[in-house]
Design an enzyme around this catalytic site. Structure first.
Site, PDB file in Angstrom:
ATOM      1  N   SER A 105       5.296  -0.696  37.142  1.00 24.94           N
ATOM      2  CA  SER A 105       4.399   0.306  36.560  1.00 24.94           C
ATOM      3  C   SER A 105       3.014  -0.312  36.373  1.00 24.94           C
ATOM      4  O   SER A 105       2.887  -1.422  35.858  1.00 24.94           O
ATOM      5  CB  SER A 105       4.969   0.734  35.201  1.00 24.94           C
ATOM      6  OG  SER A 105       4.131   1.687  34.608  1.00 24.94           O
ATOM      7  N   ALA A 106       1.962   0.429  36.781  1.00 22.55           N
ATOM      8  CA  ALA A 106       0.606  -0.149  36.810  1.00 22.55           C
ATOM      9  C   ALA A 106       0.050  -0.475  35.425  1.00 22.55           C
ATOM     10  O   ALA A 106      -0.709  -1.431  35.270  1.00 22.55           O
ATOM     11  CB  ALA A 106      -0.343   0.822  37.521  1.00 22.55           C
ATOM     12  N   HIS A 107       0.429   0.322  34.403  1.00 21.81           N
ATOM     13  CA  HIS A 107      -0.270   0.143  33.121  1.00 21.81           C
ATOM     14  C   HIS A 107       0.152  -1.111  32.363  1.00 21.81           C
ATOM     15  O   HIS A 107      -0.413  -1.428  31.326  1.00 21.81           O
ATOM     16  CB  HIS A 107      -0.165   1.397  32.250  1.00 21.81           C
ATOM     17  CG  HIS A 107       1.142   1.628  31.576  1.00 21.81           C
ATOM     18  ND1 HIS A 107       1.345   1.330  30.252  1.00 21.81           N
ATOM     19  CD2 HIS A 107       2.306   2.153  32.022  1.00 21.81           C
ATOM     20  CE1 HIS A 107       2.590   1.678  29.916  1.00 21.81           C
ATOM     21  NE2 HIS A 107       3.189   2.177  30.973  1.00 21.81           N
ATOM     22  N   ASN A 158      11.836  -5.684  27.164  1.00 20.90           N
ATOM     23  CA  ASN A 158      10.590  -5.242  26.534  1.00 20.90           C
ATOM     24  C   ASN A 158      10.534  -5.524  25.039  1.00 20.90           C
ATOM     25  O   ASN A 158       9.445  -5.532  24.463  1.00 20.90           O
ATOM     26  CB  ASN A 158      10.379  -3.744  26.792  1.00 20.90           C
ATOM     27  CG  ASN A 158      11.627  -2.933  26.546  1.00 20.90           C
ATOM     28  OD1 ASN A 158      12.684  -3.193  27.125  1.00 20.90           O
ATOM     29  ND2 ASN A 158      11.534  -1.947  25.672  1.00 20.90           N
ATOM     30  N   THR A 167       9.180   4.801  34.444  1.00 15.71           N
ATOM     31  CA  THR A 167      10.351   5.618  34.080  1.00 15.71           C
ATOM     32  C   THR A 167      10.861   6.383  35.299  1.00 15.71           C
ATOM     33  O   THR A 167      12.069   6.425  35.573  1.00 15.71           O
ATOM     34  CB  THR A 167       9.949   6.608  32.961  1.00 15.71           C
ATOM     35  OG1 THR A 167       9.516   5.854  31.826  1.00 15.71           O
ATOM     36  CG2 THR A 167      11.096   7.519  32.574  1.00 15.71           C
ATOM     37  N   CYS A 207       7.418   1.930  23.566  1.00 16.13           N
ATOM     38  CA  CYS A 207       7.673   2.882  24.654  1.00 16.13           C
ATOM     39  C   CYS A 207       8.893   3.736  24.410  1.00 16.13           C
ATOM     40  O   CYS A 207       9.175   4.659  25.154  1.00 16.13           O
ATOM     41  CB  CYS A 207       7.899   2.153  25.965  1.00 16.13           C
ATOM     42  SG  CYS A 207       6.432   1.323  26.475  1.00 16.13           S
TER      43      CYS A 207
HETATM   44  N1  PLP Z   1      11.006  -0.192  31.704  1.00 14.93           N
HETATM   45  C1  PLP Z   1      10.563  -1.102  30.826  1.00 14.93           C
HETATM   46  C2  PLP Z   1      11.270  -2.409  30.697  1.00 14.93           C
HETATM   47  C3  PLP Z   1       9.452  -0.818  30.018  1.00 14.93           C
HETATM   48  O1  PLP Z   1       9.042  -1.720  29.125  1.00 14.93           O
HETATM   49  C4  PLP Z   1       8.816   0.424  30.162  1.00 14.93           C
HETATM   50  C5  PLP Z   1       7.672   0.782  29.281  1.00 14.93           C
HETATM   51  O2  PLP Z   1       7.406   0.108  28.345  1.00 14.93           O
HETATM   52  C6  PLP Z   1       9.293   1.324  31.123  1.00 14.93           C
HETATM   53  C7  PLP Z   1      10.393   0.980  31.876  1.00 14.93           C
HETATM   54  C8  PLP Z   1       8.650   2.650  31.334  1.00 14.93           C
HETATM   55  O3  PLP Z   1       7.482   2.524  32.116  1.00 14.93           O
HETATM   56  P1  PLP Z   1       6.399   3.717  32.074  1.00 14.93           P
HETATM   57  O4  PLP Z   1       5.700   3.598  30.767  1.00 14.93           O
HETATM   58  O5  PLP Z   1       5.486   3.436  33.242  1.00 14.93           O
HETATM   59  O6  PLP Z   1       7.149   4.978  32.251  1.00 14.93           O
END
Ligand code: PLP
Length: 392
Positions: free
Chosen positions: A200-202, A152, A73, A328
């Site tokens: 993003s690592a997770h 997503n 994010t 998310c």
């Molecule tokens: N962008 C996309 C396409 C995502 O799927 C997500 C989280 O699911 C994010 C951004 C946000 O990432 P973070 O959870 O590391 O903030």
């Protein structure tokens, strides 16, 4: 009691045990601050720089082009707001798509309050941004285009190479939110590819709370966070050393294991889709039939779109973790999905989908077990739903 089945890898992934092992020293005896000049600090600095290179290698980029952030994010916010704030042009126009993650869409809404004009491109019923629609939306004052690499919710992959080419021909900068795609598919940073990439690592078996933004050399950004000047002045704050080390390890593992993993997950995904669509009446696939993330299935069930949370909970009771839409985005459990609506679903049909996303540690046995549990859960749901329709 069989073990719980985790089929929600687009929400987050379990940390790989090898990632956890790499992090442990930096949560204990290697506690240094990378900005300290003494030995304790230098050990931490070396670890951060090694991890930066590991993340860069997965992108075929240079370490200097990687800025660590606190999340995907934050990487998205830095890419958009940081880019716009570094512009000295009077009028800034940017283009994105209607199906981006809220990390992009809400940042765009914020930028609109700062006199940036934003065009939201439509998508096809498969969830694709058409290159022609981007070409038609470009204006002389368009400076930035941001289109996600993989969605997503639906799992659809965008033609980012072609979209980047069109953007570059126009002289603008192309950003992609690759949070879902990074570590699952090769992402290139060659000439006709994105100038900025959020990751993003997770989502790739690394820890939560650590992300990164690839920024091609020569692109100016303004920081969102001001302070001690870490990360080339673009992200002040003492680095999350253990998180960064875990991210680096996760990126290296992905580089080594991505290809066989993707082949396996595509095969299982397609077998599952074929089985479900062929045996469950009213089941349909959402998103592109093959331009989709390797382990990602997004399913709809005719007439049951409003019952997807109930279905998710029945599956949860039966020991399966899946999601409805995107875990998310806050508020995703009520109303209609803006992603499905943008893909042309009417308000009723856009009320729900079942997202089943496979990952590294899943087994064939779990898939077979899920294929038995799903029709049972749907059968438990259907009589209730039919009553509902008849009574009211
Ligand atoms: N962008 C996309 C396409 C995502 O799927 C997500 C989280 O699911 C994010 C951004 C946000 O990432 P973070 O959870 O590391 O903030």
């Amino acid at each position: 009691m069989p073990e719980r089945i985790y089929f929600d890898h687009s929400a987050t992934t379990p940390a790989d045990p090898r990632v956890l092992e790499s992090m442990i020293p930096y949560l204990g005896e290697q506690f240094g601050n990378p900005s300290s000049l003494h030995e304790t600090g230098r050990v931490a600095r070396l670890a951060v720089e090694k991890a930066r290179q590991q993340v860069a290698d997965l992108l075929k980029a240079s370490g200097e082009e990687i800025i660590f952030t606190g999340s995907g994010t934050e990487a998205d916010n830095l890419a958009l707001t940081g880019f716009v704030e570094a512009q000295d042009h009077e009028a800034v126009h940017m283009i994105t798509s209607a199906i981006e993650h809220p990390a992009i869409l809400k940042t765009c809404r914020y930028l609109e309050t700062r006199k940036v004009s934003v065009t939201y491109l439509p998508v096809t019923p498969d969830g694709l941004v058409e290159p022609d629609s981007l070409a038609a939306a470009l204006r002389p004052e368009t400076r930035l285009v941001s289109i996600m690499a993989a969605n997503n919710v639906a799992g659809t992959l965008q033609p980012t190479g072609e979209l980047a080419r069109i953007t570059h021909r126009h002289g603008a900068v192309f950003h992609t939110d690759a949070v879902q795609a990074f570590g699952k598919l090769p992402l290139n940073t060659g000439q006709e590819s994105p100038d900025m990439i959020s990751v993003s690592a997770h989502k790739l078996y690394g820890p939560k709370g650590i992300g990164a933004l690839f920024v091609r050399k020569g692109i100016a950004l303004a920081p969102l966070i001001h302070g001690g000047g870490q990360e080339r002045g673009l992200r002040s704050a003492t680095e999350n050393v253990s998180g960064i080390v875990g991210f680096g390890c996760a990126a290296e593992l992905a580089r080594e294991e991505m290809s066989p993993e993707a082949v396996r997950l595509v095969r299982w995904r397609d077998e599952m889709a074929e089985h479900i669509l062929g045996s469950i009446q009213g089941a349909y696939l959402i998103g592109h039939p093959y331009r989709r993330l390797p382990g990602h299935l997004c399913l709809g069930f005719s007439g049951l779109e409003g019952d997807m949370i109930k279905l998710m909970m029945l599956l949860d009771e039966a020991g399966v973790s899946v999601s409805t839409g995107s875990a998310c985005s806050a508020g995703h459990q009520s109303g209609s999905s803006y992603v499905l609506q943008a893909m042309g679903f009417d308000v009723l049909k856009a009320r729900g989908s079942l997202r089943v996303t496979l990952g590294r540690f899943n087994t064939r046995e779990e898939i077979d077990r899920f294929l038995k549990i799903l029709p049972e859960a749907l059968a438990a749901l259907r009589p209730v739903t039919t009553d509902f329709f008849w009574v009211h």
